[in-house]
Design an enzyme around this catalytic site. Structure first.
Site, PDB file in Angstrom:
ATOM      1  N   SER A  64      14.779  -0.552  30.772  1.00 14.58           N
ATOM      2  CA  SER A  64      15.464   0.296  31.793  1.00 14.58           C
ATOM      3  C   SER A  64      17.107   0.225  31.242  1.00 14.58           C
ATOM      4  O   SER A  64      17.515  -0.634  31.019  1.00 14.58           O
ATOM      5  CB  SER A  64      15.292  -0.068  33.132  1.00 14.58           C
ATOM      6  N   TYR A 121      15.098  -7.002  39.374  1.00 15.92           N
ATOM      7  CA  TYR A 121      14.648  -6.027  38.223  1.00 15.92           C
ATOM      8  C   TYR A 121      15.499  -5.740  37.116  1.00 15.92           C
ATOM      9  O   TYR A 121      15.061  -5.826  35.971  1.00 15.92           O
ATOM     10  CB  TYR A 121      14.698  -4.727  39.172  1.00 15.92           C
ATOM     11  N   ALA A 144      17.741  -8.214  35.782  1.00 12.79           N
ATOM     12  CA  ALA A 144      17.705  -9.438  35.058  1.00 12.79           C
ATOM     13  C   ALA A 144      16.212  -9.472  34.311  1.00 12.79           C
ATOM     14  O   ALA A 144      16.395  -9.778  33.212  1.00 12.79           O
ATOM     15  CB  ALA A 144      17.902 -10.679  36.004  1.00 12.79           C
ATOM     16  N   ASN A 166       4.604  -1.433  29.375  1.00 13.21           N
ATOM     17  CA  ASN A 166       5.234  -0.506  30.054  1.00 13.21           C
ATOM     18  C   ASN A 166       5.046  -0.935  31.687  1.00 13.21           C
ATOM     19  O   ASN A 166       5.886  -0.335  32.602  1.00 13.21           O
ATOM     20  CB  ASN A 166       4.537   0.800  29.808  1.00 13.21           C
ATOM     21  N   VAL A 188      -1.254  -7.222  34.707  1.00 14.18           N
ATOM     22  CA  VAL A 188      -0.529  -7.994  33.670  1.00 14.18           C
ATOM     23  C   VAL A 188       0.117  -9.432  33.901  1.00 14.18           C
ATOM     24  O   VAL A 188       0.483 -10.094  32.803  1.00 14.18           O
ATOM     25  CB  VAL A 188       0.608  -7.074  33.039  1.00 14.18           C
ATOM     26  N   LYS A 203      14.531  -6.697  33.062  1.00 16.88           N
ATOM     27  CA  LYS A 203      14.663  -5.755  32.309  1.00 16.88           C
ATOM     28  C   LYS A 203      15.776  -6.376  30.884  1.00 16.88           C
ATOM     29  O   LYS A 203      15.435  -6.094  29.641  1.00 16.88           O
ATOM     30  CB  LYS A 203      15.245  -4.425  32.759  1.00 16.88           C
TER      31      LYS A 203
HETATM   32  N1  LIG Z   1      11.111   6.000  36.696  1.00 17.21           N
HETATM   33  C1  LIG Z   1      12.348   5.543  36.414  1.00 17.21           C
HETATM   34  O1  LIG Z   1      13.210   5.991  37.001  1.00 17.21           O
HETATM   35  C2  LIG Z   1      12.460   4.476  35.461  1.00 17.21           C
HETATM   36  C3  LIG Z   1      13.778   4.437  35.068  1.00 17.21           C
HETATM   37  C4  LIG Z   1      13.913   3.014  34.269  1.00 17.21           C
HETATM   38  C5  LIG Z   1      12.963   2.380  33.495  1.00 17.21           C
HETATM   39  N2  LIG Z   1      11.478   2.863  34.107  1.00 17.21           N
HETATM   40  C6  LIG Z   1      10.369   1.851  33.468  1.00 17.21           C
HETATM   41  O2  LIG Z   1       9.363   2.849  33.182  1.00 17.21           O
HETATM   42  C7  LIG Z   1       8.254   2.065  33.181  1.00 17.21           C
HETATM   43  C8  LIG Z   1       7.156   2.929  33.782  1.00 17.21           C
HETATM   44  O3  LIG Z   1       7.361   3.264  35.077  1.00 17.21           O
HETATM   45  P1  LIG Z   1       7.257   4.807  35.844  1.00 17.21           P
HETATM   46  O4  LIG Z   1       8.604   5.131  36.131  1.00 17.21           O
HETATM   47  O5  LIG Z   1       6.258   5.347  35.044  1.00 17.21           O
HETATM   48  O6  LIG Z   1       6.659   4.193  37.086  1.00 17.21           O
HETATM   49  P2  LIG Z   1       5.226   4.168  37.816  1.00 17.21           P
HETATM   50  O7  LIG Z   1       5.260   3.373  39.064  1.00 17.21           O
HETATM   51  O8  LIG Z   1       4.427   5.235  37.945  1.00 17.21           O
HETATM   52  O9  LIG Z   1       4.495   3.271  36.430  1.00 17.21           O
HETATM   53  C9  LIG Z   1       4.485   1.659  36.578  1.00 17.21           C
HETATM   54  C10 LIG Z   1       2.937   1.237  36.333  1.00 17.21           C
HETATM   55  O10 LIG Z   1       2.793  -0.016  36.144  1.00 17.21           O
HETATM   56  C11 LIG Z   1       1.650  -0.611  36.964  1.00 17.21           C
HETATM   57  N3  LIG Z   1       1.949  -1.860  37.293  1.00 17.21           N
HETATM   58  C12 LIG Z   1       3.035  -2.255  38.230  1.00 17.21           C
HETATM   59  N4  LIG Z   1       2.600  -3.654  38.225  1.00 17.21           N
HETATM   60  C13 LIG Z   1       1.688  -3.931  37.422  1.00 17.21           C
HETATM   61  C14 LIG Z   1       0.714  -5.112  37.298  1.00 17.21           C
HETATM   62  N5  LIG Z   1       1.345  -6.263  37.876  1.00 17.21           N
HETATM   63  N6  LIG Z   1      -0.134  -5.073  36.157  1.00 17.21           N
HETATM   64  C15 LIG Z   1      -0.655  -3.998  35.814  1.00 17.21           C
HETATM   65  N7  LIG Z   1       0.067  -2.794  36.040  1.00 17.21           N
HETATM   66  C16 LIG Z   1       1.222  -2.880  36.852  1.00 17.21           C
HETATM   67  C17 LIG Z   1       1.879   0.501  38.294  1.00 17.21           C
HETATM   68  O11 LIG Z   1       0.687   0.511  38.787  1.00 17.21           O
HETATM   69  C18 LIG Z   1       2.052   1.722  37.565  1.00 17.21           C
HETATM   70  O12 LIG Z   1       1.153   2.602  37.285  1.00 17.21           O
HETATM   71  C19 LIG Z   1       8.302   0.767  34.030  1.00 17.21           C
HETATM   72  O13 LIG Z   1       8.596  -0.262  33.011  1.00 17.21           O
HETATM   73  C20 LIG Z   1       9.680   1.130  34.511  1.00 17.21           C
HETATM   74  O14 LIG Z   1      10.488   0.028  35.006  1.00 17.21           O
HETATM   75  C21 LIG Z   1      11.235   3.839  34.875  1.00 17.21           C
END
Ligand SMILES: NC(=O)c1ccc[n+]([C@@H]2O[C@H](COP(=O)([O-])OP(=O)(O)OC[C@H]3O[C@@H](n4cnc5c(N)ncnc54)[C@H](O)[C@@H]3O)[C@@H](O)[C@H]2O)c1
Length: 257
Positions: free
Chosen positions: A142, A155, A157, A89, A63, A159
């Site tokens: 987040s 992270y 900042a 996402n 991305v 978000k």
């Molecule tokens: N899991 C948690 O506890 C949690 C809590 C708060 C927020 N989030 C947010 O939820 C969202 C999804 O995260 P998740 O928990 O499913 O984790 P995850 O690591 O399974 O999903 C993140 C996905 O983003 C992809 N990604 C990362 N950098 C990328 C890039 N430069 N280009 C394209 N794809 C990229 C990764 O390969 C992965 O598939 C994120 O935005 C994360 O910040 C997660």
């Protein structure tokens, strides 16, 4: 239910976790999908989970690259003829003190989380406006965007910036009938919960603090499907009068202190 019948959605970071759960749920609700992520094999696994029930295209890529956002939007337009929903996402998390972190790492974090969201939103909004589509953009942020934790400065900042970018888009895009909202998850059981071979949710610290002492009032982490349901709500007509909102999905974690 078919909350997204005949609709077309792009989901970034769709190969794992919340993005993958959202793809599966959107497909079940009748959407055609363009899935974006860095690892083609992970995207293919999600396509296999969806099976024949929905039309799905994959755009492997980062991305951080403008051409990936352009290709995703072009794919939606050329293969499916429209774009109704964008879910920003994709993200990663690396815990490190801001005293230690170098500026390249800061830039990388902002480039993925903030500018990735800006790039995709801009391309998507341009197509939605050109086609007169009442679109929806849902950004996955987040609780780190509002709550502070040591080691999460870049992270958090990034978000927080996406939360505000969401609201700024709301006022700019509302005249075009496009709604923009965000979902802010707390602890969710996904690959992001793992670091150095350890699942944060299985540590004695997490179990003692968040489960036994109920710092999460529901005394458990969330499931990706529970976040996907909130994203679906904001992506569908069920939220037709919700705009510029950040919906916390954290089992009650941030309502107490
Ligand atoms: N899991 C948690 O506890 C949690 C809590 C708060 C927020 N989030 C947010 O939820 C969202 C999804 O995260 P998740 O928990 O499913 O984790 P995850 O690591 O399974 O999903 C993140 C996905 O983003 C992809 N990604 C990362 N950098 C990328 C890039 N430069 N280009 C394209 N794809 C990229 C990764 O390969 C992965 O598939 C994120 O935005 C994360 O910040 C997660």
């Amino acid at each position: 239910m078919s909350l997204l019948k005949d609709q077309v959605a792009i989901i970034t970071g769709a190969g794992t976790g919340i993005g993958a759960a959202t793809a599966v749920r959107f497909a079940r609700e009748g959407a055609s999908l363009v899935l974006v992520g860095r690892r083609r094999e992970k995207l293919d696994e999600v396509v296999a989970r969806i099976g024949q029930s929905a039309r799905v295209s994959v755009v492997p890529g980062d991305v951080r690259e403008q051409k990936v956002s352009e290709e995703a939007v072009r794919t939606a337009d050329e293969r499916f003829g429209r774009l109704d929903v964008l879910v920003n996402n994709a993200a990663f998390m690396r815990a490190v003190s801001f005293i230690e972190v170098d500026f390249d790492a800061w830039r990388q974090m902002l480039d993925v989380i903030l500018f990735g969201c800006v790039r995709f939103s801009r391309e998507a909004a341009r197509l939605m406006i050109a086609k007169g589509i009442a679109g929806r953009i849902v950004n996955v942020t987040s609780i780190h965007g509002t709550q502070a934790e040591a080691g999460a400065s870049s992270y958090g900042a990034a978000k927080a910036a996406v939360n505000q970018f969401t609201r700024c888009m709301t006022v700019e895009l509302a005249p075009h009938n496009i709604r923009t909202n965000a979902v802010a998850p707390g602890f969710v059981d996904t690959p992001m919960s793992w670091a150095d071979g350890v699942c944060e949710l299985e540590t004695e610290f997490f179990i003692e603090q968040y489960v036994r002492r109920r710092r999460i009032p529901m005394a458990r982490a969330g499931r990706p499907e529970e976040v996907a349901a909130a994203i679906l709500f904001l992506a569908s007509e069920e939220s037709s009068y919700v705009n510029g909102h950040v919906l916390t999905v954290d089992g009650g974690l941030t309502c107490a202190f």
